[in-house]
Design an enzyme around this catalytic site. Structure first.
Site, PDB file in Angstrom:
ATOM      1  N   SER A   1      -6.108  -3.097   2.427  1.00  0.00           N
ATOM      2  CA  SER A   1      -6.555  -2.545   1.147  1.00  0.00           C
ATOM      3  C   SER A   1      -6.968  -3.610   0.132  1.00  0.00           C
ATOM      4  O   SER A   1      -6.807  -3.434  -1.070  1.00  0.00           O
ATOM      5  CB  SER A   1      -5.470  -1.641   0.539  1.00  0.00           C
ATOM      6  OG  SER A   1      -6.065  -0.601  -0.194  1.00  0.00           O
TER       7      SER A   1
ATOM      8  N   GLU B   1       0.813  -1.213   0.000  1.00  0.00           N
ATOM      9  CA  GLU B   1       0.000   0.000   0.000  1.00  0.00           C
ATOM     10  C   GLU B   1       0.851   1.270   0.000  1.00  0.00           C
ATOM     11  O   GLU B   1       0.394   2.338   0.401  1.00  0.00           O
ATOM     12  CB  GLU B   1      -0.931  -0.009   1.214  1.00  0.00           C
ATOM     13  CG  GLU B   1      -1.906  -1.159   1.202  1.00  0.00           C
ATOM     14  CD  GLU B   1      -2.789  -1.180   2.432  1.00  0.00           C
ATOM     15  OE1 GLU B   1      -3.722  -0.351   2.498  1.00  0.00           O
ATOM     16  OE2 GLU B   1      -2.546  -2.003   3.326  1.00  0.00           O
TER      17      GLU B   1
END
Length: 319
Positions: free
Chosen positions: A153, A21
Site C-alpha cells: 500500500s 494496512e
C-alpha cells in the site's frame, strides 16, 4: 468440484492484523463479509489476527474455510497461510510459498525475469551491508523509486528526483523492513491488471491510474480517492500493449505460483509494459482496484467472485 452448501458453511473472514494496512484490511473484510452474505453464505464471521483470542476463536469456531482479507505483513507474506495450514483450515488465495515470493519485491523480480517478464533496472540492499551511492545511481539514475522490498500500500516509498536525496530515501525505506529495493523510474502510463480463476486464468479489464497533479505516483493518499476520479477503465493504451499487459499479468501469476486471485501493476513505456509488482491479496474496499475491475466485466459480480474464491479453496483442500 466439491459441492458446497453456502447456507450452512461457516466462513471466517480474516481482517485487521498488525501491519500498517490494518484499517484498510478492515474495510476489505467488511466488504467481503457483505458480499458473502449476499452470495448466500449464512454463517460469516470476521476475525482479527491481532486479537488475543484469535487462535482460540479460529480453532474453536468450527470454521469450514477462511477468507483472507489481510494486507501487508502477516497477511500477504505467507505467515497467516502457515497458521491455517497447521490448523487444517482451507483458505482463499495463494499458498505459503507463492505468498512469500510475491510479498518480497526483490524475489519477485527474479521470478519475473526467469519468466521473461520485463522489469525495471534496480538494486536491492539488505540492512547492514555496505553500498556505494554512486554505483547505485549508475544503475537507476537520479530519478528512481526507493521502497521497502516487503511491504504494501505504498508505505515507505519515496520518489527520488535528485541524487542528494537518495540516502534519505533509503533510510526511510529501512524504517519499514530489513531489505530495500531501488528501481529506475520508468516513464509511461501506470496500469493494473487483475487476474481471476483457477486452471483457466482470466485477466480482468485493465485499469489506467490517472495521474494527479499533486502526486508524483500512485501513493497511499491517491489510492483511496473515489475510483471515478482516479481509475479509467478500460485503460487508454494501444491494443497491442493492452493484450500484452493481460498476457504478462497471467504470466506473473503463474511464475509466482499464485492461486485464484492476483493483481499486477505495470508501467506501459514506449517499449511496452514493464511489471512493478504483484499483489496476492488485492484490496477489496469500495475504492480498491480489483473490485472496480470486476464491476467492469459483463459476467462477474463481486459477491459471486468472492464465493468462487471459497469454492476454489475447498476444491484445493480436497485434492
Amino acid at each position: 468440484m466439491v459441492e458446497i452448501n453456502r447456507a450452512k458453511m461457516r466462513v471466517a473472514v480474516l481482517a485487521g492484523g498488525r501491519s500498517s494496512e490494518r484499517e484498510i484490511s478492515f474495510s476489505s473484510g467488511k466488504n467481503v463479509v457483505d458480499a458473502l452474505r449476499t452470495a448466500g453464505f449464512g454463517e460469516v464471521e470476521m476475525l482479527d489476527p491481532a486479537s488475543e483470542t484469535f487462535l482460540s476463536d479460529l480453532t474453536g469456531g468450527s470454521f469450514d474455510v477462511a477468507f483472507i482479507a489481510l494486507h501487508g505483513e502477516g497477511g500477504e507474506d505467507g505467515k497467516i497461510q502457515s497458521v491455517l495450514d497447521f490448523c487444517g483450515i482451507p483458505y482463499t488465495g495463494s499458498d505459503v510459498t507463492s505468498s512469500a515470493l510475491a510479498a518480497d519485491k526483490d524475489l519477485s523480480k527474479v521470478m519475473y525475469e526467469r519468466a521473461g517478464i520485463p522489469v525495471a533496472p534496480g538494486v536491492s540492499l539488505v540492512r547492514g551491508q555496505s553500498y556505494d551511492l554512486d554505483e547505485i545511481l549508475s544503475i537507476v539514475s537520479d530519478h528512481c523509486f526507493v521502497k521497502p522490498a516487503v511491504n504494501g500500500s505504498s508505505y515507505g516509498i519515496t520518489y527520488v528526483k535528485k541524487a542528494q536525496d537518495l540516502q534519505a530515501a533509503i533510510d526511510v525505506a529501512f524504517g519499514f523492513g530489513d531489505k530495500v529495493l531501488i528501481e529506475k523510474r520508468i516513464e509511461g502510463t501506470e496500469i493494473t491488471v487483475g487476474v481471476y480463476g483457477g486452471d483457466n486464468l482470466r485477466a480482468l479489464p485493465i485499469v489506467e491510474i490517472l495521474k494527479q497533479e499533486d502526486a508524483d505516483f500512485f501513493d497511499l493518499r491517491v489510492k483511496y480517492i473515489s475510483p471515478d476520479k482516479i481509475h479509467r477503465i478500460p485503460a487508454q493504451i494501444s491494443e497491442a500493449d493492452y493484450s500484452r499487459a493481460q498476457e504478462l499479468a497471467c504470466a506473473a501469476h503463474r511464475a509466482l505460483g499464485c492461486m485464484s486471485v492476483s493483481r499486477s501493476d505495470f508501467i506501459v513505456s514506449e517499449e511496452g509494459p514493464v511489471i512493478l509488482e504483484t499483489n496476492t491479496i488485492p484490496g477489496m474496499t469500495d475504492t480498491s482496484l480489483y473490485p472496480d475491475e470486476i464491476r467492469h466485466t459483463d459476467d462477474l459480480t463481486f459477491p459471486e467472485v468472492c464465493a468462487s474464491f471459497i469454492q476454489m479453496a475447498i476444491d484445493r483442500a480436497e485434492k
